[in-house]
Design a protein around this motif. Structure first.
Motif, mmCIF file in Angstrom:
data_model
loop_
_atom_site.group_PDB
_atom_site.id
_atom_site.type_symbol
_atom_site.label_atom_id
_atom_site.label_comp_id
_atom_site.label_asym_id
_atom_site.label_seq_id
_atom_site.Cartn_x
_atom_site.Cartn_y
_atom_site.Cartn_z
ATOM 1 N N THR A 75 -11.756 11.285 2.878
ATOM 2 C CA THR A 75 -11.911 12.734 2.901
ATOM 3 C C THR A 75 -10.916 13.311 3.898
ATOM 4 N N GLN A 81 -13.258 8.298 -6.246
ATOM 5 C CA GLN A 81 -13.029 9.725 -6.050
ATOM 6 C C GLN A 81 -13.897 10.551 -7.004
ATOM 7 N N GLU A 129 -16.791 9.656 -8.285
ATOM 8 C CA GLU A 129 -18.184 9.583 -7.840
ATOM 9 C C GLU A 129 -18.417 10.471 -6.614
ATOM 10 N N ARG A 130 -17.491 10.421 -5.671
ATOM 11 C CA ARG A 130 -17.634 11.211 -4.452
ATOM 12 C C ARG A 130 -17.626 12.709 -4.759
ATOM 13 N N SER A 131 -16.890 13.092 -5.794
ATOM 14 C CA SER A 131 -16.805 14.506 -6.152
ATOM 15 C C SER A 131 -18.004 14.987 -6.962
#
Length: 486
Positions: free
Chosen positions: A150, A359, A361-363
């Motif tokens: 991040t 990325q 999944e994190r978003s």
């Protein structure tokens, strides 16, 4: 091919040289197909099967491309001496657009044709395209493509970022040797051609498959980098093949779409993993469309699964009944899924896919699983969570709105900037000065060396003067003390 099609639709005379018959075409494109040999194809498929059975980081994949998978580089060199290709020199061209995949030596074609070059790639800006365009890497806050971080990055992530960048640079030196070998093998006898390093300075623009405003990471981009993320997404979906259209239309409880991309065949995945996937999918209330290359040997026959060797991915994702995309997390597939607001479950295999999946999944667009370690329970729970929890589809829909909000569509962007380069005879004014500077100049090492030399010289001189004055004062003090003692 979507770039070529956009230009053909705009009335340009486009010739495409490809190593496979493309799925995207236009009636006015002149197509030259020069396929790999059977031996090369067999070698590529064997290596892809090996990669499907193990974990592969970006750096592992890069190393493999330089060793056991170097056939993918060498086969691109073979194209340049094929009689079918050599005929292009009989035609006058105004511009060369090079689909980039570790094929720098093909820049010689533009030099022989005496035309400017636009580089076209599906990847977002990275350390390779940064070098081509003279774009700053900004290691302190722009994550390397092999890491997930991040912004802003903490100390450990910045340390990791630097280490990955330095390792990538090391791998680039090995790649450079490979590319130069192919270049010299083909063009070494042509004294009219400059070095490969000089040929790279002929690159006017780089089209990258990104839209950083919506996707991130936020970073600087020089004018020579043009974002064309989503170029492959159609303005209006094409009609689906009859069997697929009927299957999706009757999927009143929703449909799941499974594809592991064009490089990894589903049949090369370990049989026990295939059976795990089949057992879970066959138990869903939703219908499933599964990209499967060997229709004579499918995982099993059930009424809710339709197997097809090739699928119009963008058109299927655009269908209102498609509720979930099970993907290998290739950049193109994720872009299309996000564009159409379809949440995902990712099963990454190699290269940039693990990073793309993390990325994603994190978003909040879905969940990512390790293909090699999935179980029936973990896979079933992931599908259930993404299908039944509205937060994933809602996040995807919001992103879709943001992704589409741009002054020009990706196709309009491609046409505008291509014509801009043509209008301005290569538009060399778009290039960053960094492209034409040496490593020493670019990093001000000569300036720092002079400054350091001046500072060191001043300090040495000051030390000498100090010693001289000290010795004079000390000698004077000794003389005075001696006179006093007398």
């Amino acid at each position: 091919m979507s770039t070529a099609k956009a230009l053909a639709e705009a009335g340009h005379n486009v010739t495409v040289v490809s190593m496979m018959k493309p799925k995207v075409m236009h009636k006015d494109i002149h197509l030259i197909v020069i396929p790999v040999t059977e031996e090369q194809q067999r070698s590529i498929e064997e290596q892809m099967a090996i990669m499907a059975g193990r974990k592969n980081s970006v750096l592992d994949t890069m190393s493999r491309f330089l060793n056991s998978l170097d056939v993918m580089i060498d086969s691109q060199a073979d194209v340049l001496t094929d009689p079918r290709f050599l005929r292009i020199y009989e035609t006058k061209f105004d511009l060369m657009i090079l689909g980039y995949f570790l094929n720098d030596f093909q820049l010689a074609v533009a030099a022989k044709l005496k035309v400017p070059v636009i580089l076209d790639g599906l990847m977002p800006p990275n350390f390779i395209t940064d070098a081509f365009a003279g774009n700053p890497s900004e290691l302190s806050y722009v994550p390397h493509m092999a890491t997930i971080a991040t912004q802003p990055m903490g100390f450990l992530k910045r340390t990791e970022n630097l280490a990955l960048h330095l390792f990538s640079k090391y791998m680039s030196t090995i790649l450079e040797s490979k590319l130069n070998h192919n270049y010299e093998k083909i063009y070494g006898g042509d004294k009219n051609l400059p070095s490969l390093k000089e040929l790279r300075k002929n690159i006017t623009l780089v089209f990258t498959g990104s839209h950083l405003i919506s996707e991130g990471p936020i970073r600087p981009l020089v004018p020579a980098i043009i974002e064309t993320g989503g170029i492959q997404v159609k303005d209006k979906p094409d009609p689906l093949p009859e069997d697929i259209g009927q299957f999706l239309n009757k999927s009143t409880q929703g449909a799941v779409f499974l594809s592991l991309g064009s490089n990894i065949k589903s049949s090369t995945v370990k049989p026990e993993i295939v059976q795990i996937i089949f057992k879970v999918l066959s138990g869903l209330k939703e219908n499933v469309i599964w990209k499967w290359e060997d229709l004579d040997n499918t995982p099993g026959n059930v009424t809710n699964i339709l197997y097809k060797t090739w699928l119009p991915q963008d058109d299927i994702l655009a269908h209102p009944n498609t509720k979930l995309f099970i993907t290998h997390a290739g950049k193109g597939g994720i872009t299309e899924s996000q564009y159409h607001g379809v949440p995902m479950v990712a099963l990454p295999v190699f290269a940039d896919q693990p990073g793309n999946a993390a990325q994603m999944e994190r978003s909040g667009f879905g969940l990512a699983l390790d293909l090699l370690t999935i179980t029936e329970d973990s896979f079933r729970q992931a599908l259930k969570e993404v299908l039944e929890n509205d937060k994933y589809s809602e996040t995807a829909r919001k992103f879709s709105t943001l992704y589409r909000d741009r002054p020009l569509t990706a196709k309009q962007t491609v046409v505008y900037w291509t014509e801009y380069v043509l209008r301005h005879r290569g538009a060399p004014h778009l290039q960053s000065p960094a492209v034409h500077m040496s490593f020493i100049e670019l990093n001000n090492l000569d300036v720092y060396t002079v400054i350091a030399s001046i500072v060191i010289s001043f300090l040495l001189l000051a030390r000498l003067v100090g010693k001289f004055l000290w010795s004079k004062l000390f000698a004077k003090a000794n003389t005075s003390a001696a006179k006093k003692n007398q």
